[in-house]
Motif scaffolding. Structure first.
Motif, short mmCIF file in Angstrom:
data_model
loop_
_atom_site.label_atom_id
_atom_site.label_comp_id
_atom_site.label_asym_id
_atom_site.label_seq_id
_atom_site.Cartn_x
_atom_site.Cartn_y
_atom_site.Cartn_z
N CYS A 101 0.85 -1.20 0.00
CA CYS A 101 0.00 0.00 0.00
C CYS A 101 0.88 1.24 0.00
CB CYS A 101 -0.89 -0.02 1.24
SG CYS A 101 -1.93 1.43 1.41
N THR A 102 0.67 2.13 -0.99
CA THR A 102 1.46 3.36 -1.07
C THR A 102 0.53 4.53 -1.41
OG1 THR A 102 1.88 3.16 -3.44
CG2 THR A 102 3.45 2.07 -1.97
N GLY A 103 1.08 5.72 -1.36
CA GLY A 103 0.32 6.92 -1.73
C GLY A 103 1.26 8.11 -1.72
N GLU A 104 0.90 9.15 -2.45
CA GLU A 104 1.76 10.33 -2.53
C GLU A 104 1.62 11.23 -1.29
OE1 GLU A 104 4.06 11.07 -4.67
OE2 GLU A 104 3.71 9.38 -6.00
N THR A 105 0.42 11.22 -0.68
CA THR A 105 0.17 12.08 0.47
C THR A 105 -0.39 11.25 1.62
OG1 THR A 105 -2.12 12.55 -0.14
CG2 THR A 105 -0.41 13.99 -1.08
N ASP A 106 -0.41 11.84 2.83
CA ASP A 106 -0.99 11.15 3.99
C ASP A 106 -2.46 10.82 3.75
OD1 ASP A 106 1.37 11.22 5.33
OD2 ASP A 106 0.81 12.79 6.77
N ASP A 107 -3.20 11.74 3.10
CA ASP A 107 -4.63 11.50 2.83
C ASP A 107 -4.83 10.33 1.87
OD1 ASP A 107 -5.41 13.52 4.51
OD2 ASP A 107 -5.67 15.03 2.92
N GLU A 108 -4.00 10.28 0.83
CA GLU A 108 -4.08 9.17 -0.13
C GLU A 108 -3.78 7.84 0.55
OE1 GLU A 108 -1.77 9.39 -3.69
OE2 GLU A 108 -2.56 11.36 -4.24
N MET A 109 -2.77 7.86 1.41
CA MET A 109 -2.38 6.63 2.12
C MET A 109 -3.51 6.17 3.03
SD MET A 109 1.26 6.12 1.86
CE MET A 109 1.86 5.76 3.46
N LEU A 110 -4.11 7.10 3.75
CA LEU A 110 -5.20 6.75 4.67
C LEU A 110 -6.37 6.15 3.89
CD1 LEU A 110 -6.50 6.71 7.46
CD2 LEU A 110 -7.18 9.10 7.11
N GLU A 111 -6.73 6.75 2.76
CA GLU A 111 -7.84 6.23 1.95
C GLU A 111 -7.53 4.83 1.45
OE1 GLU A 111 -10.94 7.39 1.60
OE2 GLU A 111 -10.20 8.79 3.11
N ALA A 112 -6.28 4.60 1.05
CA ALA A 112 -5.89 3.27 0.55
C ALA A 112 -6.00 2.22 1.67
CB ALA A 112 -4.47 3.31 0.00
N VAL A 113 -5.57 2.60 2.89
CA VAL A 113 -5.65 1.67 4.02
C VAL A 113 -7.12 1.40 4.38
CG1 VAL A 113 -5.16 1.40 6.50
CG2 VAL A 113 -3.38 2.22 4.95
N LYS A 114 -7.94 2.44 4.35
CA LYS A 114 -9.37 2.25 4.63
C LYS A 114 -10.00 1.26 3.65
CE LYS A 114 -10.55 6.62 6.93
NZ LYS A 114 -11.28 7.89 6.81
N ARG A 115 -9.64 1.38 2.37
CA ARG A 115 -10.18 0.45 1.37
C ARG A 115 -9.75 -0.98 1.67
NH1 ARG A 115 -8.88 4.66 -2.25
NH2 ARG A 115 -6.95 3.61 -2.87
N MET A 116 -8.48 -1.14 2.06
CA MET A 116 -7.98 -2.48 2.40
C MET A 116 -8.76 -3.09 3.56
SD MET A 116 -3.87 -1.84 2.14
CE MET A 116 -3.36 -3.38 2.84
N VAL A 117 -9.04 -2.28 4.57
CA VAL A 117 -9.71 -2.77 5.78
C VAL A 117 -11.20 -3.01 5.51
CG1 VAL A 117 -10.38 -2.18 8.14
CG2 VAL A 117 -8.04 -1.73 7.36
N TYR A 118 -11.89 -2.02 4.93
CA TYR A 118 -13.34 -2.12 4.74
C TYR A 118 -13.73 -3.20 3.72
CZ TYR A 118 -13.84 2.27 7.36
OH TYR A 118 -13.82 3.24 8.34
N SER A 119 -12.86 -3.45 2.74
CA SER A 119 -13.18 -4.45 1.73
C SER A 119 -12.65 -5.83 2.08
CB SER A 119 -12.64 -4.01 0.37
OG SER A 119 -11.22 -3.91 0.42
N ASN A 120 -12.12 -5.98 3.31
CA ASN A 120 -11.61 -7.28 3.78
C ASN A 120 -10.57 -7.87 2.82
OD1 ASN A 120 -13.31 -7.38 6.10
ND2 ASN A 120 -15.01 -7.94 4.76
N ARG A 121 -9.67 -6.99 2.33
CA ARG A 121 -8.64 -7.47 1.39
C ARG A 121 -7.41 -8.01 2.10
NH1 ARG A 121 -7.87 -2.37 -2.13
NH2 ARG A 121 -6.15 -3.56 -3.05
#
Length: 345
Positions: A101-121
């Motif tokens: 999981c990567t992202g250019e900004t803290d906000d992008e990173m947080l959104e990517a982590v949320k997707r991982m958690v909420y979608s049970n990936r």
């Protein structure tokens, strides 16, 4: 035609239910039985239905790994491929995959982590950094989602499983090495001031100066990126001072290579005119010229320990928080030299 569980069971001389338990890594199945069943599965080319197994276990058999910045930037630093190698070795051994999981900004990173958690990936997450006021760490705590930090948490240290080195002591010991060689004007080049690894290594540097009765000067403290370009920029600042340092503590080997290259452009030789010490002991530190005196933090071990701790937490939600300290040692090479005469000031 696909091989069935019944055929594997017959070949291994066990019941089909035993084969199912081996696939699910049931703790009550003996290592000898597991070995026998796995051997039969391999010889017969049997591959468990991963989706069906994961649905039954409510597991993805996947570990999420969060980088501190974009993969393009982070993977320029040899620390990250090596720590990922350590994680991957354990994940492979225990039949887990890795999801980066990567992202250019803290906000992008947080959104990517949320997707991982909420979608049970993923079943759990490893953070490859620790920073002050980290929104990702706060989110994972709120969700009660299994995670482990490589580094020391900025808060709630006793509640969060983390794998780290004693970076304060390491910073103190490597700075002390320069002091023993007679250096009095010693600078520190570190990464971002909100990263705990920089804070701890700088604290060790400060303690060593304090104990030796040497001044701690703001002008001798530079914060930049953990990249070669960061090291080059730091040299510009330090060697524009009226009294530049004769020794430099650098918080990362990749930055050190940038420092050495830039010192050459300034006409300064390492170690004849400037001694440098560093951290991480990545493969570059031994082959650069001169080879770097550096703190070996055993990066692969940080990764493998983090993966083991996370899988333990995934399998047992009640697993208590752990603090794993991976030992360090100093590799003394050719980037430092004793100062014969006492410095001015």
């Amino acid at each position: 035609m696909a091989v069935t569980i019944k055929e594997v069971a017959k070949a291994a001389g066990v019941a089909p239910s035993t084969v199912s338990r081996v696939i699910a890594d049931h703790p009550r199945i003996s290592p000898a039985t597991k070995k026998k069943v796995k051997k039969a599965m391999k010889e017969m080319g049997y591959h468990p239905n991963a989706n069906a197994r994961n649905l039954a276990n409510r597991s993805t058999q996947s570990l999420g790994v969060v980088m501190p910045s974009s993969a393009d930037k982070a993977l320029q630093n040899p620390f990250f491929p090596e720590v990922l190698r350590g994680i991957s070795a354990v994940a492979h051994e225990l039949d887990y995959s890795m999801l980066l999981c990567t992202g250019e900004t803290d906000d992008e990173m947080l959104e990517a982590v949320k997707r991982m958690v909420y979608s049970n990936r993923t079943d759990g997450i490893i953070l490859l950094y620790s920073q002050v006021n980290d929104p990702i760490m706060h989110f994972l705590l709120e969700q009660n989602f299994p995670f482990v930090i490589v580094g020391k948490p900025a808060e709630r240290v006793d509640e969060i499983t983390h794998v780290d080195n004693d970076n304060v002591r390491a910073g103190k010991e490597i700075t002390h090495h320069l002091i023993e060689l007679g250096h009095e004007r010693i600078a520190f080049i570190g990464g971002s001031e909100d990263r705990i690894v920089t804070i701890d290594r700088m604290r060790g540097y400060e303690l060593a100066l304090e104990e030796a009765g040497l001044p701690y000067l703001e002008d001798y403290r530079i914060h930049t990126e953990f990249l070669k370009s960061g090291g080059r920029q730091a040299v510009h600042e330090l060697f524009s001072l009226p009294k530049p340092p004769t020794g430099i503590v650098i918080a990362d080997d990749l930055m050190s290579i940038g420092v050495v290259n830039m010192l050459e452009e300034f006409g300064k030789r390492v170690p004849e005119e400037v001694s440098i010490v560093s951290f991480n002991n990545v493969y570059l530190s031994e082959i650069t010229r001169p080879p770097l005196t550096t703190v070996d933090i055993h990066i692969h071990g940080l990764g493998s320990q983090a993966a083991k701790c996370l899988i333990e937490k995934i399998k047992n939600k009640e697993e208590p928080a752990k603090r794993i300290i991976v030992p360090f040692d100093i590799k003394y090479r050719s980037s430092t030299k004793e100062i014969k005469t006492k410095q001015e000031g």
